[in-house]
Write a protein that holds these residues in place. Sequence first.
Motif, PDB file in Angstrom:
ATOM      1  N   ALA A 213     -64.016  99.955  47.054  1.00 27.56           N
ATOM      2  CA  ALA A 213     -64.443  98.811  46.953  1.00 27.56           C
ATOM      3  C   ALA A 213     -62.866  98.310  47.524  1.00 27.56           C
ATOM      4  O   ALA A 213     -62.878  97.124  47.917  1.00 27.56           O
ATOM      5  CB  ALA A 213     -65.097  98.777  45.462  1.00 27.56           C
ATOM      6  N   GLU A 214     -61.821  98.181  46.150  1.00 19.79           N
ATOM      7  CA  GLU A 214     -60.526  97.548  46.411  1.00 19.79           C
ATOM      8  C   GLU A 214     -60.006  98.042  48.239  1.00 19.79           C
ATOM      9  O   GLU A 214     -59.476  96.688  48.280  1.00 19.79           O
ATOM     10  CB  GLU A 214     -59.301  98.256  45.494  1.00 19.79           C
TER      11      GLU A 214
ATOM     12  N   TYR B 128     -74.620  93.315  44.596  1.00 18.62           N
ATOM     13  CA  TYR B 128     -74.896  92.306  43.380  1.00 18.62           C
ATOM     14  C   TYR B 128     -73.904  91.834  43.219  1.00 18.62           C
ATOM     15  O   TYR B 128     -73.608  91.798  41.456  1.00 18.62           O
ATOM     16  CB  TYR B 128     -76.299  93.029  42.369  1.00 18.62           C
ATOM     17  N   GLU B 129     -72.567  91.998  43.114  1.00 17.12           N
ATOM     18  CA  GLU B 129     -71.680  92.064  42.446  1.00 17.12           C
ATOM     19  C   GLU B 129     -70.776  92.403  41.140  1.00 17.12           C
ATOM     20  O   GLU B 129     -70.457  91.885  40.429  1.00 17.12           O
ATOM     21  CB  GLU B 129     -71.291  90.594  42.872  1.00 17.12           C
TER      22      GLU B 129
ATOM     23  N   ILE C  68     -73.116 103.427  46.902  1.00 19.45           N
ATOM     24  CA  ILE C  68     -72.865 102.750  45.406  1.00 19.45           C
ATOM     25  C   ILE C  68     -71.663 101.766  45.792  1.00 19.45           C
ATOM     26  O   ILE C  68     -71.912 100.839  44.965  1.00 19.45           O
ATOM     27  CB  ILE C  68     -71.965 103.234  44.358  1.00 19.45           C
ATOM     28  N   VAL C  69     -71.461 101.511  46.648  1.00 22.10           N
ATOM     29  CA  VAL C  69     -69.396 100.611  47.261  1.00 22.10           C
ATOM     30  C   VAL C  69     -70.745  99.154  47.611  1.00 22.10           C
ATOM     31  O   VAL C  69     -71.145  98.486  47.180  1.00 22.10           O
ATOM     32  CB  VAL C  69     -68.609 100.972  47.636  1.00 22.10           C
TER      33      VAL C  69
ATOM     34  N   LEU D 113     -69.855 100.812  54.636  1.00 23.19           N
ATOM     35  CA  LEU D 113     -70.857 100.259  54.159  1.00 23.19           C
ATOM     36  C   LEU D 113     -72.526 100.305  55.038  1.00 23.19           C
ATOM     37  O   LEU D 113     -72.417 100.706  55.624  1.00 23.19           O
ATOM     38  CB  LEU D 113     -71.183  98.735  54.337  1.00 23.19           C
ATOM     39  N   VAL D 114     -73.352 100.198  54.221  1.00 20.61           N
ATOM     40  CA  VAL D 114     -74.641 100.721  54.497  1.00 20.61           C
ATOM     41  C   VAL D 114     -75.404  99.683  55.597  1.00 20.61           C
ATOM     42  O   VAL D 114     -75.936 100.293  56.536  1.00 20.61           O
ATOM     43  CB  VAL D 114     -75.540 101.519  53.211  1.00 20.61           C
ATOM     44  N   ASP D 115     -75.027  98.862  54.639  1.00 18.72           N
ATOM     45  CA  ASP D 115     -76.114  97.620  55.571  1.00 18.72           C
ATOM     46  C   ASP D 115     -74.387  96.274  55.507  1.00 18.72           C
ATOM     47  O   ASP D 115     -73.725  96.334  55.345  1.00 18.72           O
ATOM     48  CB  ASP D 115     -76.132  97.039  54.101  1.00 18.72           C
ATOM     49  N   GLU D 116     -75.480  95.918  57.212  1.00 19.56           N
ATOM     50  CA  GLU D 116     -74.678  94.510  57.855  1.00 19.56           C
ATOM     51  C   GLU D 116     -75.009  93.258  57.185  1.00 19.56           C
ATOM     52  O   GLU D 116     -73.912  92.709  57.413  1.00 19.56           O
ATOM     53  CB  GLU D 116     -75.543  94.989  58.943  1.00 19.56           C
TER      54      GLU D 116
END
Length: 113
Positions: free
Chosen positions: A45-46, A28-29, A21-22, A67-70
């Motif tokens: 997220a903060e 997508y912001e 989710i983060v 995070l999952v994506d580089e």
Amino acid sequence: MAFYRKLNRDSSARKALFRSIVTSLFKYERIETTETKAKEISGIAEKMITLAKRGDLHARRQVLSFLVDEEVTTKLFDTIAPKYADRQGGYTRILKLGPRKGDAAPMSILELV
């Protein structure tokens, strides 16, 4: 005694959920999720944005480990964090939407300010 929301999941499933989710939030912001998930995610997220504002290699590796994506990590460090350089927290906003159609779960939008 737990002071966090368990969301009816074991710890590994909960961590995987939060990571995805983060990652989606930074990609997508703006995401739509349940209120309880949004409240849990906003704190994480903060912390990620605060790490990205530091900008050093150790902070980048800490964010990459979560995070999952580089590509999302690159976006966080290069575009998102500089926007908040002069801001001392409060990077996310939760807007309440109303009940979900299927199970009446309270829904909300979590977005970056």
